[in-house]
Enzyme design. Structure first.
Site, mmCIF file in Angstrom:
data_model
loop_
_atom_site.group_PDB
_atom_site.id
_atom_site.type_symbol
_atom_site.label_atom_id
_atom_site.label_comp_id
_atom_site.label_asym_id
_atom_site.label_seq_id
_atom_site.Cartn_x
_atom_site.Cartn_y
_atom_site.Cartn_z
ATOM 1 N N LEU A 129 -41.973 69.014 -5.357
ATOM 2 C CA LEU A 129 -40.758 69.243 -6.124
ATOM 3 C C LEU A 129 -39.499 68.842 -5.363
ATOM 4 O O LEU A 129 -38.381 69.112 -5.802
ATOM 5 C CB LEU A 129 -40.709 70.705 -6.580
ATOM 6 N N CYS A 130 -39.653 68.179 -4.221
ATOM 7 C CA CYS A 130 -38.513 67.674 -3.444
ATOM 8 C C CYS A 130 -37.913 66.437 -4.109
ATOM 9 O O CYS A 130 -38.636 65.587 -4.614
ATOM 10 C CB CYS A 130 -38.974 67.267 -2.041
ATOM 11 N N HIS A 131 -36.602 66.330 -4.022
ATOM 12 C CA HIS A 131 -35.905 65.154 -4.541
ATOM 13 C C HIS A 131 -35.962 64.004 -3.534
ATOM 14 O O HIS A 131 -35.838 64.243 -2.343
ATOM 15 C CB HIS A 131 -34.428 65.501 -4.796
ATOM 16 N N MET B 223 -36.144 70.478 4.130
ATOM 17 C CA MET B 223 -37.552 70.127 3.968
ATOM 18 C C MET B 223 -37.895 68.873 4.770
ATOM 19 O O MET B 223 -38.982 68.765 5.336
ATOM 20 C CB MET B 223 -37.908 69.927 2.490
ATOM 21 N N GLU B 224 -36.943 67.948 4.847
ATOM 22 C CA GLU B 224 -37.168 66.733 5.624
ATOM 23 C C GLU B 224 -37.292 67.073 7.109
ATOM 24 O O GLU B 224 -38.140 66.511 7.819
ATOM 25 C CB GLU B 224 -36.013 65.732 5.400
ATOM 26 N N ASP C 10 -53.604 65.920 17.092
ATOM 27 C CA ASP C 10 -54.582 64.825 16.997
ATOM 28 C C ASP C 10 -54.819 64.190 18.367
ATOM 29 O O ASP C 10 -55.952 63.867 18.723
ATOM 30 C CB ASP C 10 -54.060 63.768 16.012
#
Lengths: 158, 158, 158, 158, 158, 158
Positions: free
Chosen positions: F78-80, F114-115, F129
């Site tokens: 739902l992120c733009h 969010m980024e 990893d």
């Protein structure tokens, strides 16, 4: 080397970063890049449709180049995502090479040289893919920016 | 032109298609490609870390090349998705160019020349991106397959 | 409703999941899907090249469909990534519609119906995109699986 | 056919290109598209949760549609990347079909019809994927733009 | 430090590479990872649907986790592309946190720990995104592999 | 719970949607997030390059974080999509953990928390990893927003 010349994409400690462009102006910017795929005479004949349908071959490379321009920030790690406003890719079959040219336009904070170079490179890779069964020795060469305009650095032509 | 030579990626009507490889054998396959980015003396000095930290610059291009190898079928329209089992990308700063070499391995039904060429091309684009503030005239050149092995066509060296 | 009929992609509590297919056999599988884009007479004339070059238009949609088949697991959340071994997409201009057909092949653990449907859908979207300046009212319709074979459920034809 | 009607996405020589929109205004734009997935009575009962948990099924399709709207320029070759500012996708289970509607908003230089159609198409593909174990014959149909507003062409309703 | 302990993803010169796994066996492999998102009491109430519809919230995070598992090699540079054969993601609302667990299965040459960790991380990021308007201070914590099996190293449990 | 507190990403019926932000102002926005990867003493020694070349290890994680910031709207449903104007990711090897910090800048209609969180999470996954052959028990922890500024909600610090 001139004082102060440095790689802008690494900071003073050497760490890579995506340079902050928020202070740069939103302006119309254009860049054109070119490149060539050296191919055999047999491939030239096939691409010119001599004796067999050449069909979609160059069209596929053109679409691949256009789509790749949009994927540039996904491929080149430190490139900014950009609002691309137009892309054209031309392919022309010469006597010993396919000539490729791409022009990309934006109205944004950074130039589109990388997008134009990416469009040329991926169109060239697609040409190689399509001819490789006939000519394993194809070579992508002379991929370079020809001209750019817009932004603080203004007009530049090779 | 030899009878029957044709572009395998277009059918008899000229339409592009992804060739059916289900009949081909799953075998270990390797391909190596190389290329160069021609850069100015100033860039060579910066990449060699003369006077300033060269930092991540070549490392970023290496990662970009490795990631791009995995993206090949997303970029080159008629390439098959492949189970890539290994990728290495080397960058070496020469006197007037950055030399790039990529080796890709798979155990699958088609060769990995396109993956190796894509790794070289995107590593090269990343080098250009990082030096373009210092040298607008960098050129990507001589991107080509050096050797491949595995599959029906066996060993091939340029 | 038959006992036991259920949506395989949700578990007994209703939670979505990607079904485990590790026990399924690796076999050759094929699926064909079709669909249509209803367009105006004017668009039909343009796509047939009456009076103006029709150019790449159908070729672009064909490439888009082929590339989309490879992107299916990226788009349809519960689809498995698959080793696609061949894709063909055909577009045919009828009197009031563009007819699209896609055939996808794999040698893997699940069928390729979704890949064939995705190829048809994205080729159809691309046709709509190219004609929308002339015909805002284009409609994508009758997108469906025509036939599939391979795997435990064997041959199925509509 | 009216003089001058042409496919805007191919140039006078027939080559595909991404049309330059840099001269178009940045304005608020909205588009709504709809479509249906025809399903069996058994599927309708399952999606309505009769006897078994319907769970996430429609929610998964909704998310798939929203995410696909953002991927439109990656899928449809000549679409511009856009700053999407809002997406909603509704799914409603009717007596013989799942009805899908998507509304997409942007403040940018081009319309969002393709984004709305892509959201509907991928939500529909996701519905088919989830019901295909119960109903192999599901059909995606009537995918079309219902209304758009904003930009030079203003308000349009089917 | 034990002799010979080293970072397998960098070669003797320190260069990153995707390790060649072509000699490893194709076997069934499973990995489970878990993690938590610490949230306020208010968020816990909302996610439990007290007073308002909790709706799709956890379902969206579940889908995001499943899709992210498939994107792992696109995100983590040195991960191999893998034929994922199943993914499940569970979310459970505790008294001060959302508990997330993901299990990924493959039949391939490398393990799926990274895919399970990526599924948990992206599901967690999606939870944070959905609650951030109510609780800016949410924290993702304790993301770790719980167990893995298959391949040369066999069974491992934390 | 305060009246009116609700999850903004679901509507009154509980359906997920991408919130319409077209009315929000385009302003400069910055967010910083941090996190840690808990690792064994052996890993700390290897990452510090004691006895063996540490090479690209941290550099690879930095690039992965930067690239992931750009992929946020592809991962978090739902992120733009956002015009990111700058990203920096720092990794620091402590005595029992790798400390990660990411700062993201934009000039757009929504914040970039969010980024920044995605950059930290993917850099952390990449660290795991690279060390997992030596330390299977690494844990990603304390991934959280430290500060954000810009937009209607102004300055926020943890």
């Amino acid at each position: 080397m001139p004082d102060g010349a440095r790689l802008t994409h690494v900071d003073e400690s050497g760490a890579a970063r995506m340079v902050d462009v928020s202070e740069k102006d939103v302006t119309a910017r254009v860049a054109t890049a070119t490149g060539r795929v050296l191919v055999s005479a047999e491939v030239v004949a096939l691409l010119r449709g001599e004796g067999v349908p050449k069909g979609d071959a160059l069209g596929v490379a053109r679409v691949a180049g256009i789509m790749a321009a949009k994927r540039t920030p996904d491929l080149v790690p430190l490139c900014h995502p950009l609002a691309i406003s137009g892309v054209s890719v031309d392919l022309d079959v010469g006597d010993d090479a396919v000539h490729i040219s791409a022009t990309v336009r934006t109205t944004d904070r950074t130039g589109v040289e990388m997008e134009a170079l990416t469009a040329v490179s991926v169109a060239a890779l697609t040409v190689v893919d399509m001819v490789k069964a006939v000519d394993k020795a194809a070579v992508i060469t002379d991929v370079r920016v020809e001209a750019k305009s817009g932004g603080r650095s203004g007009e530049w032509t090779r």
